[in-house]
Design an enzyme around this catalytic site. Structure first.
Site, mmCIF file in Angstrom:
data_model
loop_
_atom_site.group_PDB
_atom_site.id
_atom_site.type_symbol
_atom_site.label_atom_id
_atom_site.label_comp_id
_atom_site.label_asym_id
_atom_site.label_seq_id
_atom_site.Cartn_x
_atom_site.Cartn_y
_atom_site.Cartn_z
ATOM 1 N N ASP A 449 0.831 -1.208 0.000
ATOM 2 C CA ASP A 449 0.000 0.000 0.000
ATOM 3 C C ASP A 449 0.868 1.262 0.000
ATOM 4 O OD1 ASP A 449 -2.340 1.490 0.089
ATOM 5 O OD2 ASP A 449 -3.226 0.271 1.677
ATOM 6 N N ASP A 515 -10.675 1.831 -3.483
ATOM 7 C CA ASP A 515 -11.153 1.428 -2.163
ATOM 8 C C ASP A 515 -12.664 1.291 -2.122
ATOM 9 O OD1 ASP A 515 -8.764 1.097 -0.966
ATOM 10 O OD2 ASP A 515 -8.820 2.920 0.249
HETATM 11 C C1 GLA Z 1 -5.750 1.756 2.128
HETATM 12 C C2 GLA Z 1 -6.097 0.635 1.180
HETATM 13 C C3 GLA Z 1 -7.208 -0.193 1.768
HETATM 14 C C4 GLA Z 1 -6.764 -0.756 3.101
HETATM 15 C C5 GLA Z 1 -6.331 0.376 4.008
HETATM 16 C C6 GLA Z 1 -5.700 -0.159 5.280
HETATM 17 O O1 GLA Z 1 -6.791 2.660 2.243
HETATM 18 O O2 GLA Z 1 -6.427 1.139 -0.075
HETATM 19 O O3 GLA Z 1 -7.579 -1.239 0.905
HETATM 20 O O4 GLA Z 1 -5.707 -1.661 2.906
HETATM 21 O O5 GLA Z 1 -5.402 1.234 3.394
HETATM 22 O O6 GLA Z 1 -5.298 0.859 6.111
#
Ligand code: GLA
Length: 713
Positions: A449, A515
């Site tokens: 990430d 997301d």
């Molecule tokens: C980001 C990612 C999510 C998740 C969160 C965890 O927003 O895009 O999918 O993994 O972090 O903190």
């Protein structure tokens, strides 16, 4: 009339032609359509006609704009290179020092002895007809050379008069925008230090109104995950005898690149792609390129369960093992533990940087979960955010100089800052920590990430901007991890889809598109992500009835149908599902496994011109023998009937059966009965009829979708 020699390179029906004359730089005379065996002859005719008229109030020689457009060429627009030496602008007057070419590749070494600069440009078509263009600047002098920009630029004909590119935001990536080509320099500059939710993704320019299936269109993509600058530029004087310029390069911060004597700067590769079959034609070439790249996964894409929206930071071994068991029962093959497992990571305000397991929630470490998952027959995956730090972390407390940030730091973003991966000790620390966990726990998959933009990315050792160095160090870290653990797969995630590009993709086996798991948003996001990335690499999860990111409620069959067209997964606490929901999930998992080979090789097709809040998209097998389409209604429609809808991409003259399929539950309709052909005895239809005229389809309520399973008979 001066006679210029011609050079042409080509592949898969696309070509790039140059006019080459003694004493001046090559000029690009055509990029786009190839003419097969006539390529060479036509390139000569193009070379003989590449000089424009000499105009009043203009230069006294024809403005022939070279492969390295410059003021010396008479080009008043953005030049190929912007350089300075000892506080003075450098205006290179390059000439060809050497060159090479074969059927699909051409390269030119250009030098200016006085300015002591070398520029190398190389153009190479792959088998799919995607042209990769590389540029490198070398300092041949004795003093520091400052590089402000290096761009690869290709001219487009004047008929290409409309731009289509993408923009977006967190949970709303890949929103298309169309703009006329105007007399202007249209820069899409990304200074985010990551590709961005609003990345253009692919800048497409074509004849106004080009669509998915029709129109001649030219595209450019910068294969780079740092700062970038996409450019479409036109002036009243055009580009020689052509219309506008398309291309780009890396956006460099002031003095970010200063070359010592003998040193070189290598610009990110810019990929250029042309088609006369609309956007789907561009995607076909780009998908073929990605599918042939070195990091492309060699196994069928396993069905995933990701724990993020299921449990967030609420980590508990028993709860997660119970979830894993339900996941296995419905058919999941890879279980991914998301954020929340490392030291002090009880929320998003602490812990980033300290990549050791938090024994307050995982008293025996992660092995009991990883082994439990493996015993259930699934792979184990784990979330990391390697480039990030919370100030509340042991790492920052012991190494404040490892921050990639001004001093004092600027505003935090999700309470976090950057770790300077260009610092060799920081890089080595990350490599050893991650590599050790991969080996100890048996991690098959990392969700990698990257949750903030890089603002004021200052290397504290030198005071210099460090976005480029950070991007290269990240690539090197991923490459080294995968060298050490060749079967390790990595997903590129950045707050959803903020790092989707062909710089990261050859190193990663999946991208997280967004997301948002809201299936209406996902229909749009996946459609436009798919312009560049083939579906089997696009993570696509089914979430709960009420989407966490939008609060919208959607029926399960629609959510499942939407999540089927990608690298599918579940992001939902399915331990609380009803029996009916579990049965639908199980059927969906079975369907995904049945269709994933088609998803992995199929040609993406998207119907144009649907007026009524609906979408039709599908995947057609390369031999045209089989296809799967989704007919999705995203919005209400003012129309009170069912118009014919084309199923694109089938073979004319070939008979096909078409079966309407609702394996995950019936979609709700706005009609009493479907068009009659759907319930009549099996009928076959000619591929030409299906792909050019189409069938009337069920009239669905918003937030509904059905599948159409098509097979040659
Ligand atoms: C980001 C990612 C999510 C998740 C969160 C965890 O927003 O895009 O999918 O993994 O972090 O903190």
């Amino acid at each position: 009339m001066p006679t210029n020699a011609a050079l042409t390179i080509s592949a898969a029906g696309s070509s790039l032609s140059f006019s080459v004359s003694d004493g001046s730089l090559p000029v690009i005379t055509n990029w786009g359509r190839g003419f097969g065996e006539n390529d060479a002859g036509i390139a000569e005719q193009l070379a003989a006609t590449d000089a424009p008229a000499i105009m009043h109030s203009s230069f006294d020689a024809p403005r022939r704009i070279s492969i390295a457009p410059s003021q010396y060429d008479g080009w008043s627009g953005t030049p190929a290179v912007e350089l300075a030496r000892e506080g003075r602008a450098v205006y290179p007057r390059l000439s060809v020092a050497s060159s090479f070419a074969d059927a699909s590749t051409a390269g030119f070494v250009l030098e200016d002895e006085k300015a002591q600069v070398r520029l190398q440009l190389a153009y190479s078509f792959d088998a799919a007809g995607v042209l990769s263009a590389a540029a490198e600047v070398t300092n041949l002098g004795e003093t520091l050379l400052t590089v402000s920009s290096v761009r690869v630029l290709l001219p487009l004909p004047g008929t290409a008069d409309e731009i289509l590119d993408l923009t977006g935001r967190w949970s709303g990536e890949r929103q298309p925008q169309r703009t006329p080509v105007a007399d202007a320099a249209r820069h899409r500059t990304a200074r985010r230090g990551r590709t961005g939710h609003d990345s253009p993704l692919l800048t497409m320019v074509g004849r106004t109104g080009f669509g998915f299936r029709t129109g001649e269109v030219w595209g450019a993509h910068i294969a780079w995950s740092g700062n970038s600058d996409y450019l479409v530029e036109r002036y009243s004087e055009g580009v020689g005898v052509l219309g506008s310029m398309l291309g780009g390069g890396e956006h460099l911060e002031p003095a970010e690149v200063e070359l010592e004597p003998g040193a070189s700067y290598t610009a990110p590769v810019v990929m250029f792609v042309w088609s006369d079959e609309g956007i789907d034609g561009l995607s076909a070439r780009l998908h073929a390129k990605v599918r042939a790249s070195t990091g492309y996964p060699t196994t069928e894409r396993p069905l995933v369960l990701n724990t993020w929206e299921a449990v967030y930071f609420d980590h508990d071994l028993d709860r997660l093992l119970a979830l894993a068991e339900v996941a296995r029962d419905v058919g999941v093959e890879r279980f991914v533990l998301d954020d929340g497992w490392f030291l002090r990571r009880r929320d998003d305000q602490a812990g980033l940087g300290d990549w050791s397991v938090d024994t307050s929630v995982w008293p025996d470490g992660l092995l009991p979960l990883a082994e439990g998952v493996r015993k259930l027959g699934m792979e184990f995956g784990l979330w990391f955010e390697p480039e990030m730090l919370n100030l509340n972390s042991d790492l920052v407390r012991s190494h404040p100089d490892w921050l990639l940030a001004a001093d004092p730091v600027g505003p935090s973003w999700r309470f976090q800052y950057l770790l300077n991966l260009a610092h060799p000790d920081a890089w080595a620390y990350l490599l050893e920590e991650i590599s050790a966990l991969v080996a100890e726990i048996g991690i098959a998959f990392i969700k990698w990430d990257h949750n903030r933009d890089l603002h004021e990315a200052v290397d504290r050792r030198t005071g210099k901007a460090g976005v480029r160095a950070q991007t290269l160090a990240t690539y090197a870290l991923i490459d080294e991890l995968r060298r050490r653990h060749p079967r390790l797969e990595i997903e590129s995630c950045a707050s959803g889809g903020a790092r989707v590009d062909l710089g990261i993709l050859p190193r990663t086996q999946r991208i997280w598109a967004s997301d948002t798991n809201d299936a209406i948003e996902r229909q749009r996001i996946q459609r436009w992500t798919g312009v560049l990335v083939p579906p089997e690499l696009v993570g696509s999860h089914v979430g709960p009835k009420r989407a966490h990111t939008t609060g919208r409620e959607l029926d399960l069959p629609f959510r499942l149908t939407t999540a089927l067209f990608g690298h599918s997964g579940i992001e939902w606490d399915i331990s609380g599902c009803t029996d009916d929901e579990r049965a639908a999930l199980t059927e969906w998992a079975r369907t995904y496994k049945e269709y994933r080979s088609l998803i992995g090789i199929g040609r993406t097709v998207r119907a144009d011109g649907l007026r009524h809040g609906s979408m039709l998209h599908g995947l057609v097998a390369p031999d045209g023998g089989r296809a799967l389409y989704a007919w999705a209604q995203l919005d209400t429609s003012p129309v009170a009937t069912s118009e014919r809808v084309v199923l694109p991409g089938l073979t004319a003259g070939r008979p096909y059966s078409v079966v309407l399929s609702e394996p995950f539950g019936k979609a709700s309709r706005r009609s009493i009965a479907d068009p009659a052909w759907i319930s009549s005895a099996p009928t076959t239809f000619d591929g030409a009829m299906l792909s050019t005229i189409g069938l009337p389809l069920p009239v669905l309520n918003p937030g509904q979708a059905v599948l159409l399973e098509v097979a040659a008979v």
